[in-house]
Design a protein around this motif. Structure first.
Motif, short mmCIF file in Angstrom:
data_model
loop_
_atom_site.label_atom_id
_atom_site.label_comp_id
_atom_site.label_asym_id
_atom_site.label_seq_id
_atom_site.Cartn_x
_atom_site.Cartn_y
_atom_site.Cartn_z
N HIS A 138 -3.73 7.27 -5.86
CA HIS A 138 -3.23 6.11 -5.13
C HIS A 138 -2.89 6.43 -3.67
CE1 HIS A 138 -3.34 3.48 -8.56
NE2 HIS A 138 -2.75 4.40 -9.29
N LEU B 164 -1.61 -1.38 -8.81
CA LEU B 164 -1.59 -1.49 -7.35
C LEU B 164 -2.73 -2.33 -6.80
CD1 LEU B 164 -0.41 2.13 -6.92
CD2 LEU B 164 0.70 0.22 -5.77
N ASN C 220 0.85 -1.19 0.00
CA ASN C 220 0.00 0.00 0.00
C ASN C 220 0.88 1.23 0.00
OD1 ASN C 220 -2.57 -1.51 1.68
ND2 ASN C 220 -3.00 0.10 0.20
#
Lengths: 277, 277
Positions: free
Chosen positions: A83, A158, A50
């Protein structure tokens, strides 16, 4: 000064260099900023991390005006916002060649990071998205506009990396070319790989060669144990993540492509320090 | 993949570029490696942080052989070992110009990091070591050999930074020049500064101008509240850390040098993006 996360910290650094990873005027300043961050986020994606923070060092010529730096920043900021990664520091230096070097930090629960070294013989190989488009954009052939986003504004995978953490044993992103990067995964995992060439998800209009060794696609290669493959494929379908099964890890060494004319050893991809003979 | 420290994480990035921070053959490859890490460690020193890890991105021409990269590595390794910092990742890219971009991480107990922004009017200003030697080495004057280590293999003041954490309210390292970097501290702290020019610890044979704006000395500027000054000076004496009291922070803005001919506003130092008119 940062408060570290619980779990583990993933740190990776990558850079884009004028004339190597981008050319002017082939890229807008926004696109250069985007790509500089995207190639780093792609490394976090390949670890199943993350995103948290990044630092950005910009070396550029004296003609690099504030206006241009702002445009670089806008390209980065738009991707960073999507993100949830924060710019926490950086550096400016003069240099004859524009170079953006970023270090990104992310977090994973303890022991859960995807590594290159986790693969085992028998694991099924998957790749996300399509391959070859980023290289095709540089080929001078028609349809370059269609491929341009693949080269100029790659999208780091991601969400797929996070999802894959529950299924995959090893991962790497495609920066120097499928064969090359898969080779890195194989070396780190001490195995070989067999690719079924007809199963590669080649970008529309790109060639097999571009898909195999073009590089800069920033897709993920994932090694998934067969027992987890059905659940992984189902999870990807539900999440809308496009993946293709392209082969498997095998005992031995090296990457072999199996096509109509039988197997052939795959080599190459982009080597920054290849000596021309 | 790293286990984060207790307390807080300090992250900083800095780079050295051929033709800007070093020239060949004026630097050995070992010296280039040393300097690349030293300029980063100096930033940790200015925060009072304990070094932990670094990543290193090297962009260089195709003539950058493994032998040269190994020599860069030796220069880094020797300094890294002395300060207990571990290389945990990196990147190689081709580039017409050799550029080393490092990101270093360190730790500090929560709330204890030295910042540029902590200074207050009335704080006494100290600087470590001597100033001007790094610039004098580039002047073409005699005695260059004497100054060479100041330019080529600067020593980051990590022990002093740790010690100063108990006394100083703000700190910055001298990379772009005393006046310039002190100016950054003043801006961040919303104060001004008065330097007593006769008190500057000028490197033997260097000029006042080189000491004020030469840069690359990688000494620490520390702002210490007067009440803590005697204890700070005593602690430095005991630890063998050379420091000089050079002035104080004042209300207002800007950096003023007080000399025989009265006060003058100090400007400049090295600006990477100054436009030549």
């Amino acid at each position: 000064v940062l408060t570290p996360p619980k779990g583990e910290l993933c740190v990776t650094t990558d850079q884009v260099v004028e004339g190597v990873h981008f050319v002017r005027p082939g890229f807008t300043w926004e696109e250069i900023g985007h790509k500089a961050l995207a190639v780093n986020l792609s490394d976090l994606a390949a670890m199943g991390a993350n995103p948290l923070w990044f630092v950005c060092a910009i070396a550029g010529p004296r003609g690099l005006t504030l206006k241009k730096v702002r445009a670089l920043g806008r390209g980065m900021a738009s991707l960073a916002r999507r993100h949830g990664i924060a710019l926490v520091g950086g550096n400016f230096s003069s240099s004859p060649v524009l170079t953006l070097t970023l270090t990104v930090m992310g977090k994973v629960p303890r022991g859960r990071a995807l590594l290159r070294s986790g693969g085992r013989a028998g694991d099924l190989l998957y790749v996300s998205g399509t391959l070859g488009g980023a290289r095709a954009a540089l080929s001078g052939r028609r349809h370059q506009a269609h491929w341009r986003t693949r080269q100029n504004t790659p999208e780091p995978r991601l969400a797929l990396g996070l999802l894959a953490r529950s299924f995959a044993r090893a991962a790497v992103d495609v920066s120097d070319g499928l064969a090359n990067d898969l080779g890195h995964l194989c070396e780190a995992s001490r195995v070989g790989a067999e690719l079924v060439l007809s199963s590669l998800p080649i970008e529309r209009g790109a060639t097999l060669e571009e898909a195999l060794s073009g590089g800069e696609d920033y897709e993920l290669i994932l090694a998934v144990p067969p027992v987890k493959a059905p659940a992984f494929e189902a999870a990807c379908r539900r999440a809308g993540e496009a993946i293709a099964r392209i082969g498997r890890l095998v005992t031995g060494r090296g990457v072999v492509g199996v096509g109509e004319r039988g197997p052939r050893r795959l080599e190459g991809g982009f080597d920054h320090f290849r000596v021309e003979r």
